[in-house]
Design an enzyme around this catalytic site. Sequence first.
Site, PDB file in Angstrom:
ATOM      1  N   GLU A  18     -17.516  22.286  34.565  1.00  0.00           N
ATOM      2  CA  GLU A  18     -17.881  20.858  34.561  1.00  0.00           C
ATOM      3  C   GLU A  18     -18.647  20.600  35.860  1.00  0.00           C
ATOM      4  OE1 GLU A  18     -14.553  18.131  34.749  1.00  0.00           O
ATOM      5  OE2 GLU A  18     -15.807  16.372  34.312  1.00  0.00           O
TER       6      GLU A  18
ATOM      7  N   HIS B   7      -8.749  12.701  27.041  1.00  0.00           N
ATOM      8  CA  HIS B   7      -7.491  12.576  27.782  1.00  0.00           C
ATOM      9  C   HIS B   7      -6.898  11.231  27.388  1.00  0.00           C
ATOM     10  CE1 HIS B   7      -8.724  15.867  30.562  1.00  0.00           C
ATOM     11  NE2 HIS B   7      -9.911  15.458  30.156  1.00  0.00           N
TER      12      HIS B   7
ATOM     13  N   HIS C  43     -11.803  16.811  22.832  1.00  0.00           N
ATOM     14  CA  HIS C  43     -11.688  16.703  24.294  1.00  0.00           C
ATOM     15  C   HIS C  43     -11.616  15.237  24.665  1.00  0.00           C
ATOM     16  CE1 HIS C  43     -13.475  17.955  28.493  1.00  0.00           C
ATOM     17  NE2 HIS C  43     -12.564  16.991  28.602  1.00  0.00           N
TER      18      HIS C  43
ATOM     19  N   HIS D 126     -10.518  23.248  31.257  1.00  0.00           N
ATOM     20  CA  HIS D 126     -11.757  22.706  31.796  1.00  0.00           C
ATOM     21  C   HIS D 126     -12.379  23.781  32.698  1.00  0.00           C
ATOM     22  CE1 HIS D 126     -10.183  18.932  30.404  1.00  0.00           C
ATOM     23  NE2 HIS D 126     -11.098  18.196  30.996  1.00  0.00           N
TER      24      HIS D 126
ATOM     25  N   ASP E 228     -14.011  12.423  26.353  1.00  0.00           N
ATOM     26  CA  ASP E 228     -13.346  12.706  27.632  1.00  0.00           C
ATOM     27  C   ASP E 228     -12.403  11.568  28.045  1.00  0.00           C
ATOM     28  OD1 ASP E 228     -12.703  14.358  29.722  1.00  0.00           O
ATOM     29  OD2 ASP E 228     -14.574  14.122  30.827  1.00  0.00           O
ATOM     30  N   ASP E 229     -12.914  10.546  28.704  1.00  0.00           N
ATOM     31  CA  ASP E 229     -12.096   9.398  29.155  1.00  0.00           C
ATOM     32  C   ASP E 229     -12.834   8.124  28.751  1.00  0.00           C
ATOM     33  OD1 ASP E 229      -9.992  10.814  30.932  1.00  0.00           O
ATOM     34  OD2 ASP E 229     -11.904  11.652  31.596  1.00  0.00           O
TER      35      ASP E 229
HETATM   36  N1  ADE Z   1      -8.910  14.511  33.752  1.00  0.00           N
HETATM   37  C1  ADE Z   1      -9.383  13.476  33.064  1.00  0.00           C
HETATM   38  N2  ADE Z   1     -10.700  13.604  32.888  1.00  0.00           N
HETATM   39  C2  ADE Z   1     -11.072  14.765  33.477  1.00  0.00           C
HETATM   40  C3  ADE Z   1     -12.299  15.454  33.621  1.00  0.00           C
HETATM   41  N3  ADE Z   1     -13.444  14.982  33.137  1.00  0.00           N
HETATM   42  N4  ADE Z   1     -12.293  16.620  34.296  1.00  0.00           N
HETATM   43  C4  ADE Z   1     -11.158  17.101  34.795  1.00  0.00           C
HETATM   44  N5  ADE Z   1      -9.979  16.491  34.689  1.00  0.00           N
HETATM   45  C5  ADE Z   1      -9.929  15.331  34.024  1.00  0.00           C
HETATM   46 ZN    ZN Z   2     -11.782  16.298  30.360  1.00  0.00          ZN
END
Ligand code: ADE
Ligand code: ZN
Length: 350
Positions: free
Chosen positions: A212, A31, A29, A209, A290-291
């Site tokens: 969250e 992006h 997971h 997703h 994630d990011d």
């Molecule tokens: N796009 C990038 N990061 C995300 C996240 N944590 N939740 C939903 N969309 C995303």
């Molecule tokens: Zn994500």
Amino acid sequence: MTPAQFKVAPVAADRLPELLKSMPKAELHMHIEGSLEPELIFALAQRNGIEIPYSSVEELRGAYAFTNLQSFLGIYYAGASVLITEQDFYDMAMAYLRKAAADNVVHTEMFFDPQTHTARGVSMETVVNGLHRACVDAQAELGVSALLILCFLRHLSEEEAFETLEQALPLRDKFIGIGLDSGEVGNPPEKFARVFARCRELGFHLVAHAGEEGPPEYVWTALDVLKVERVDHGVRSSRDALLMQRLAKDRIPLTVCPLSNLKLCVFPDLASHNLRELLDAGLVATVNSDDPAYFGGYMNENFMQTFAATGLDAQHAYTLARNSFEASFIDASAKVHYVDLLNERFERFR
Ligand code: ADE
Ligand code: ZN
């Protein structure tokens, strides 16, 4: 795969970080647009002659103070606007893949958001070909296996998702799955029922997703309407005992992202994170970044900070790494190979 049976010898707390860093692991997971570091945003902006509303790397990094998912998404989509050419997508992905290799990530499944780019006039071929070339080179140069998952933006319509799918189908050999991301609340999984049904007929792996920021009901519909094989995040599932039983019984993996949850205020602090509760309930939970450029850490940072804050131990580390291979979309023989590598690392760790 059966649940992890390996009995791990105790590891002293001061040696746990070394084990967490060195164990082989999969990331499921992340992006790829969320791996754009401020330095690379500035370099690409300059290369492409694009104006960005920040005067320095420090000022941009200073703007990374989020209160929820929506407050992050604006800056995340703005950062991605510097990506124009196939080489830009390649450079972004290779930068992440080098960091993954340094963290002993041996396999990664990377999300990408084509609609963020096609809406700006960048072609689907530019996006997919640049990312895919990086996947090929990562295997050859870094020994990291890398696959791509195309995500639909859930704040847009299902019709737009269908159009995106049409544009991507000529390139279908270059990505293995379909996901669903962007603003969750108010955009439930069932909004995308028909396009996910079509992707399923086409043979793609399916993830979404859910849970969250959204309620457990969104996890239920991701499973029962979209028929996803994994749930991204899913941490809100612990509010619904029946859902927890279902996730455990069907061994539906959750791709949990602790530093993301911290930075987007899903939990007030890492010590309150429910990763231990998910593992104790027998769920196939995994740790992911994630990011990472926005949330303060790549894979090993997620492992180390979470273990330090929650007191998880070496047995949990083994289970999480093993879960990451079980939950991946690689074939059975590759899973056995990676679990052998993992067992060897734990047997040799003294
Ligand atoms: N796009 C990038 N990061 C995300 C996240 N944590 N939740 C939903 N969309 C995303
Ligand atoms: Zn994500």
